[in-house]
Design a protein around this motif. Structure first.
Motif, PDB file in Angstrom:
ATOM      1  N   LEU A  64       0.826  -1.208   0.000  1.00  0.00           N
ATOM      2  CA  LEU A  64       0.000   0.000   0.000  1.00  0.00           C
ATOM      3  C   LEU A  64       0.862   1.260   0.000  1.00  0.00           C
ATOM      4  O   LEU A  64       0.522   2.246  -0.667  1.00  0.00           O
ATOM      5  CB  LEU A  64      -0.946  -0.002   1.198  1.00  0.00           C
ATOM      6  N   ASP A  65       1.978   1.234   0.723  1.00  0.00           N
ATOM      7  CA  ASP A  65       2.878   2.392   0.768  1.00  0.00           C
ATOM      8  C   ASP A  65       3.487   2.690  -0.594  1.00  0.00           C
ATOM      9  O   ASP A  65       3.590   3.851  -0.992  1.00  0.00           O
ATOM     10  CB  ASP A  65       4.006   2.180   1.784  1.00  0.00           C
ATOM     11  N   THR A  66       3.919   1.653  -1.304  1.00  0.00           N
ATOM     12  CA  THR A  66       4.573   1.874  -2.602  1.00  0.00           C
ATOM     13  C   THR A  66       3.567   2.084  -3.718  1.00  0.00           C
ATOM     14  O   THR A  66       3.887   2.699  -4.727  1.00  0.00           O
ATOM     15  CB  THR A  66       5.470   0.679  -3.003  1.00  0.00           C
ATOM     16  N   GLY A  67       2.361   1.538  -3.563  1.00  0.00           N
ATOM     17  CA  GLY A  67       1.365   1.639  -4.626  1.00  0.00           C
ATOM     18  C   GLY A  67       1.709   0.781  -5.831  1.00  0.00           C
ATOM     19  O   GLY A  67       1.207   1.007  -6.930  1.00  0.00           O
ATOM     20  N   SER A  68       2.553  -0.222  -5.605  1.00  0.00           N
ATOM     21  CA  SER A  68       2.954  -1.083  -6.715  1.00  0.00           C
ATOM     22  C   SER A  68       3.388  -2.445  -6.194  1.00  0.00           C
ATOM     23  O   SER A  68       3.670  -2.610  -5.010  1.00  0.00           O
ATOM     24  CB  SER A  68       4.093  -0.442  -7.512  1.00  0.00           C
ATOM     25  N   PHE A  69       3.438  -3.404  -7.113  1.00  0.00           N
ATOM     26  CA  PHE A  69       3.887  -4.752  -6.776  1.00  0.00           C
ATOM     27  C   PHE A  69       4.296  -5.459  -8.061  1.00  0.00           C
ATOM     28  O   PHE A  69       3.964  -5.024  -9.162  1.00  0.00           O
ATOM     29  CB  PHE A  69       2.799  -5.541  -6.035  1.00  0.00           C
ATOM     30  N   ALA A  70       5.031  -6.547  -7.888  1.00  0.00           N
ATOM     31  CA  ALA A  70       5.368  -7.426  -9.012  1.00  0.00           C
ATOM     32  C   ALA A  70       4.917  -8.826  -8.643  1.00  0.00           C
ATOM     33  O   ALA A  70       4.820  -9.174  -7.462  1.00  0.00           O
ATOM     34  CB  ALA A  70       6.866  -7.400  -9.301  1.00  0.00           C
ATOM     35  N   VAL A  71       4.624  -9.620  -9.657  1.00  0.00           N
ATOM     36  CA  VAL A  71       4.216 -11.009  -9.462  1.00  0.00           C
ATOM     37  C   VAL A  71       5.093 -11.871 -10.356  1.00  0.00           C
ATOM     38  O   VAL A  71       5.157 -11.648 -11.563  1.00  0.00           O
ATOM     39  CB  VAL A  71       2.731 -11.232  -9.848  1.00  0.00           C
ATOM     40  N   THR A  72       5.780 -12.837  -9.755  1.00  0.00           N
ATOM     41  CA  THR A  72       6.524 -13.827 -10.528  1.00  0.00           C
ATOM     42  C   THR A  72       5.751 -15.128 -10.492  1.00  0.00           C
ATOM     43  O   THR A  72       5.412 -15.623  -9.412  1.00  0.00           O
ATOM     44  CB  THR A  72       7.941 -14.052  -9.953  1.00  0.00           C
ATOM     45  N   VAL A  73       5.456 -15.675 -11.662  1.00  0.00           N
ATOM     46  CA  VAL A  73       4.831 -16.992 -11.780  1.00  0.00           C
ATOM     47  C   VAL A  73       5.949 -18.003 -11.583  1.00  0.00           C
ATOM     48  O   VAL A  73       6.910 -18.033 -12.363  1.00  0.00           O
ATOM     49  CB  VAL A  73       4.161 -17.172 -13.160  1.00  0.00           C
TER      50      VAL A  73
END
Length: 171
Positions: A64-73
């Motif tokens: 929530l703080d960064t407003g971003s995320f990554a997803v690795t399959v």
């Protein structure tokens, strides 16, 4: 729900096979990640994905703080990675990523694991409360296939691998 109802819910839900991912973001102390199998694509236009994050998950506030995320399959060879990022006692920061090759996502800078089957680099678009979790919808800003083609699968409380998945992309 009683304990018996909760156990039955988990057993029935466990019959549904899912892919396994590691969701990552950044903190003041470095990268942070967690294993998640509640991941899905949502839309092609715009490109949206979702991940479900527990209200008490350590990653929640960082995301929530960064407003971003990554997803690795994750790939079929990454069972140890899935277990490590699911362990609540795992270290935070760079130490949690010591056993995995990774790079910052090209748009957000969130870690993507290079031994996976593919990754998505996302900006948070919406967050929807859902019981003891939040459904986090991300707009995909960058994505890539990785060399590992066989995904890691989870069902019935354990990891599975596909014998020969068909990974053709329709035109």
């Amino acid at each position: 729900m009683t304990g018996t109802d909760t156990r039955l819910f988990r057993q029935v839900a466990g019959r549904f096979a899912t892919g396994v991912t590691v969701v990552t973001t950044r903190t003041a102390d470095g990268p942070f990640g967690m294993t998640a199998n509640s991941f899905a694509t949502v839309s092609l236009d715009p490109r949206l994905v979702l991940v479900c994050i527990g209200e008490r998950a350590r990653i929640r506030e960082h995301l929530l703080d960064t407003g971003s995320f990554a997803v690795t399959v994750l790939s079929s060879g990454q069972q140890a990675t899935a277990r490590r990022f699911a362990d609540p006692s795992r270290p935070g920061g760079t130490a949690a990523f010591a056993d995995d090759a990774w790079m910052p996502g090209p748009v957000t800078g969130n870690p993507v694991l290079l031994d996976g089957a593919g990754w998505f680099d996302c900006a948070v678009r919406d967050i929807h409360p859902a019981g003891d979790h939040s459904i986090v919808v991300g707009e995909v800003r960058a994505l890539s296939l990785l060399p590992a083609e066989q995904p890691l699968i989870f069902a019935g409380g354990g990891f599975l691998t596909a014998a020969r998945p068909t990974l053709e992309v329709p035109a």
